[in-house]
Motif scaffolding. Structure first.
Motif, mmCIF file in Angstrom:
data_model
loop_
_atom_site.group_PDB
_atom_site.id
_atom_site.type_symbol
_atom_site.label_atom_id
_atom_site.label_comp_id
_atom_site.label_asym_id
_atom_site.label_seq_id
_atom_site.Cartn_x
_atom_site.Cartn_y
_atom_site.Cartn_z
ATOM 1 N N PRO A 73 -17.475 43.974 64.280
ATOM 2 C CA PRO A 73 -16.607 44.940 65.140
ATOM 3 C C PRO A 73 -16.874 46.479 64.654
ATOM 4 O O PRO A 73 -17.567 46.594 63.801
ATOM 5 C CB PRO A 73 -15.170 44.942 64.189
ATOM 6 N N PRO A 74 -16.483 47.354 65.170
ATOM 7 C CA PRO A 74 -16.866 49.070 64.917
ATOM 8 C C PRO A 74 -16.357 49.307 63.531
ATOM 9 O O PRO A 74 -15.484 48.522 63.097
ATOM 10 C CB PRO A 74 -15.968 49.712 66.147
ATOM 11 N N ARG A 75 -17.257 50.165 62.866
ATOM 12 C CA ARG A 75 -16.686 50.573 61.510
ATOM 13 C C ARG A 75 -15.868 51.651 61.562
ATOM 14 O O ARG A 75 -15.782 52.556 62.532
ATOM 15 C CB ARG A 75 -17.970 51.083 60.951
ATOM 16 N N THR A 76 -14.904 51.482 60.329
ATOM 17 C CA THR A 76 -13.684 52.285 60.461
ATOM 18 C C THR A 76 -14.411 53.854 59.810
ATOM 19 O O THR A 76 -15.512 53.888 58.974
ATOM 20 C CB THR A 76 -12.909 51.985 59.432
ATOM 21 N N PRO A 77 -13.807 55.257 60.269
ATOM 22 C CA PRO A 77 -14.293 56.133 59.678
ATOM 23 C C PRO A 77 -14.417 56.362 58.140
ATOM 24 O O PRO A 77 -15.370 57.251 57.669
ATOM 25 C CB PRO A 77 -13.374 57.176 60.234
ATOM 26 N N ASP A 78 -13.295 55.901 57.454
ATOM 27 C CA ASP A 78 -13.346 55.800 56.018
ATOM 28 C C ASP A 78 -14.289 54.653 55.272
ATOM 29 O O ASP A 78 -13.980 54.477 54.130
ATOM 30 C CB ASP A 78 -12.163 55.757 55.414
ATOM 31 N N SER A 79 -14.927 54.090 55.974
ATOM 32 C CA SER A 79 -15.996 53.016 55.226
ATOM 33 C C SER A 79 -17.069 53.522 54.804
ATOM 34 O O SER A 79 -17.476 54.694 55.213
ATOM 35 C CB SER A 79 -15.959 51.968 56.478
ATOM 36 N N HIS A 80 -17.991 52.735 54.021
ATOM 37 C CA HIS A 80 -19.037 53.099 53.715
ATOM 38 C C HIS A 80 -20.069 51.948 53.438
ATOM 39 O O HIS A 80 -19.453 50.564 53.832
ATOM 40 C CB HIS A 80 -19.012 53.774 52.217
ATOM 41 N N LYS A 81 -21.633 51.869 53.162
ATOM 42 C CA LYS A 81 -22.253 50.668 53.407
ATOM 43 C C LYS A 81 -22.059 49.563 52.710
ATOM 44 O O LYS A 81 -22.113 48.453 53.009
ATOM 45 C CB LYS A 81 -23.884 51.036 53.110
ATOM 46 N N GLY A 82 -21.218 49.956 51.436
ATOM 47 C CA GLY A 82 -20.850 48.610 50.419
ATOM 48 C C GLY A 82 -19.775 47.831 50.950
ATOM 49 O O GLY A 82 -19.496 46.852 50.275
ATOM 50 N N ASP A 83 -19.278 48.244 52.209
ATOM 51 C CA ASP A 83 -18.080 47.544 52.700
ATOM 52 C C ASP A 83 -18.709 46.374 53.719
ATOM 53 O O ASP A 83 -17.878 45.541 54.249
ATOM 54 C CB ASP A 83 -17.193 48.347 53.625
ATOM 55 N N TYR A 84 -19.947 46.510 53.937
ATOM 56 C CA TYR A 84 -20.351 45.668 55.044
ATOM 57 C C TYR A 84 -21.735 44.668 54.674
ATOM 58 O O TYR A 84 -22.476 44.234 55.341
ATOM 59 C CB TYR A 84 -20.900 46.395 56.129
ATOM 60 N N GLY A 85 -21.590 44.301 53.410
ATOM 61 C CA GLY A 85 -22.459 43.226 53.077
ATOM 62 C C GLY A 85 -23.876 43.810 52.501
ATOM 63 O O GLY A 85 -24.313 44.686 52.965
ATOM 64 N N ARG A 86 -24.365 42.927 51.450
ATOM 65 C CA ARG A 86 -25.895 43.187 51.017
ATOM 66 C C ARG A 86 -26.745 42.418 51.362
ATOM 67 O O ARG A 86 -26.567 40.980 51.325
ATOM 68 C CB ARG A 86 -25.704 43.647 49.649
ATOM 69 N N VAL A 87 -28.045 42.629 51.781
ATOM 70 C CA VAL A 87 -28.862 41.613 51.983
ATOM 71 C C VAL A 87 -30.272 41.997 51.111
ATOM 72 O O VAL A 87 -30.733 43.230 51.174
ATOM 73 C CB VAL A 87 -29.333 41.713 53.683
ATOM 74 N N LEU A 88 -30.679 40.870 50.473
ATOM 75 C CA LEU A 88 -32.067 41.092 49.639
ATOM 76 C C LEU A 88 -32.903 40.364 50.456
ATOM 77 O O LEU A 88 -32.923 39.090 50.644
ATOM 78 C CB LEU A 88 -31.912 40.586 48.379
ATOM 79 N N ILE A 89 -34.195 41.088 50.923
ATOM 80 C CA ILE A 89 -35.268 40.604 51.357
ATOM 81 C C ILE A 89 -36.464 40.463 50.513
ATOM 82 O O ILE A 89 -37.032 41.578 50.239
ATOM 83 C CB ILE A 89 -35.746 41.409 52.851
ATOM 84 N N VAL A 90 -37.052 39.298 50.319
ATOM 85 C CA VAL A 90 -38.275 39.253 49.468
ATOM 86 C C VAL A 90 -39.567 38.696 50.483
ATOM 87 O O VAL A 90 -39.472 37.851 51.100
ATOM 88 C CB VAL A 90 -38.000 37.960 48.586
ATOM 89 N N ALA A 91 -40.275 39.908 50.840
ATOM 90 C CA ALA A 91 -41.438 39.576 51.928
ATOM 91 C C ALA A 91 -42.563 40.427 51.543
ATOM 92 O O ALA A 91 -42.296 41.510 50.732
ATOM 93 C CB ALA A 91 -40.662 39.918 53.039
ATOM 94 N N GLY A 92 -43.542 40.348 52.023
ATOM 95 C CA GLY A 92 -44.730 41.269 52.119
ATOM 96 C C GLY A 92 -45.643 40.685 51.142
ATOM 97 O O GLY A 92 -45.306 40.549 50.284
ATOM 98 N N SER A 93 -47.073 41.012 51.540
ATOM 99 C CA SER A 93 -48.035 40.868 50.802
ATOM 100 C C SER A 93 -49.053 41.912 51.168
ATOM 101 O O SER A 93 -49.099 42.403 52.259
ATOM 102 C CB SER A 93 -48.458 39.422 50.650
ATOM 103 N N ARG A 94 -50.082 42.009 50.372
ATOM 104 C CA ARG A 94 -51.205 42.999 50.609
ATOM 105 C C ARG A 94 -51.681 42.714 52.214
ATOM 106 O O ARG A 94 -52.288 41.629 52.602
ATOM 107 C CB ARG A 94 -52.393 42.969 49.715
ATOM 108 N N GLY A 95 -51.644 43.729 52.991
ATOM 109 C CA GLY A 95 -52.081 43.670 54.469
ATOM 110 C C GLY A 95 -51.049 43.000 55.328
ATOM 111 O O GLY A 95 -51.107 42.840 56.643
ATOM 112 N N LYS A 96 -49.966 42.639 54.666
ATOM 113 C CA LYS A 96 -48.935 42.032 55.760
ATOM 114 C C LYS A 96 -47.662 42.611 55.273
ATOM 115 O O LYS A 96 -46.395 42.018 55.180
ATOM 116 C CB LYS A 96 -48.950 40.623 55.430
ATOM 117 N N THR A 97 -47.550 44.011 55.142
ATOM 118 C CA THR A 97 -46.227 44.630 54.872
ATOM 119 C C THR A 97 -45.549 44.809 56.169
ATOM 120 O O THR A 97 -43.930 44.759 55.860
ATOM 121 C CB THR A 97 -46.646 46.036 54.427
#
Length: 217
Positions: free
Chosen positions: A156-180
């Motif tokens: 749904p649309p984000r409310t004007p008084d919201s911030h990034k912490g209100d919409y979940g956090r994602v950790l991505i473990v990826a990348g290696s030399r030559g494959k960033t």
């Protein structure tokens, strides 16, 4: 056309009352005779076959498909471009190349999956009165198509008084030399899907590259 019965007869009679002429083309000779008239059209409606086709078109119908595609006239296909199979995303043979497909009740696999999707053009899903409960109760694997409308319900649309912490956090473990690039694409995908804060954990040798990609996005 005396053998036409049922709903087809009803609609054929309606066309007659509207003053429209219906020409029956049952073989290659009749098609060749009338095909020159097609050049005067601004639109072709394809309703030769529907979802029941399971073998490549051939003979007279193959000639029709070839000529229509070569005409350069925009085609609107009903339910499925003739020549495609509703059971496969791979074309089974020659098929109509539609500019628009008005598919009935629900999208079919070849309309949304490559390589067949290129034949469908733009897609419109037409409600013909089939209850959603009937579709939901069908046996077999279920495939859901994500559309702009369905994603608006999920994100749904984000409310004007919201911030990034209100919409979940994602950790991505990826990348290696030559494959960033993998790390970068995964992070951008997570952000565009609605995640509030995305962190990339990658090898020290990749950090400068991944960081630079983020600044250029």
């Amino acid at each position: 056309m005396s053998e036409v019965r049922g709903d087809a007869r009803l609609n054929l009679d309606i066309l007659g009352r509207l003053g429209l002429t219906v020409v029956e083309i049952a073989d290659s000779q009749a098609w060749e005779l009338h095909f020159s008239e097609v050049g005067d059209c601004t639109l072709i409606v394809d309703a030769i076959f529907g979802t029941g086709l399971n073998a490549p078109v051939s003979g007279f119908i193959e000639s029709v498909v070839t000529d229509v595609n070569a005409s350069g006239i925009p085609v609107v296909a009903i339910d499925l471009p003739s020549g495609l199979s509703a059971d496969s995303a791979d074309p089974i043979g020659p098929s109509i190349e539609a500019a628009l497909t008005v598919t009935l009740a629900a999208p079919k696999l070849p309309l949304v999956l490559p390589p067949a999707e290129i034949h469908a053009g733009d897609i419109v899903i037409a409600d013909i009165g089939i209850p959603s409960e009937v579709i939901d109760a069908l046996d077999g694997p279920r495939v859901d198509l994500l559309t702009r409308a369905s994603m608006r319900e999920l994100v749904p649309p984000r409310t004007p008084d919201s911030h990034k912490g209100d919409y979940g956090r994602v950790l991505i473990v990826a990348g290696s030399r030559g494959k960033t690039g993998a790390a970068h694409l995964a992070a951008v995908g997570a952000l565009r899907s609605g995640a509030g804060l995305v962190t990339v954990a990658t090898a020290a040798s990749c950090q400068d590259v991944v960081s630079g990609m983020g600044r250029s996005t």
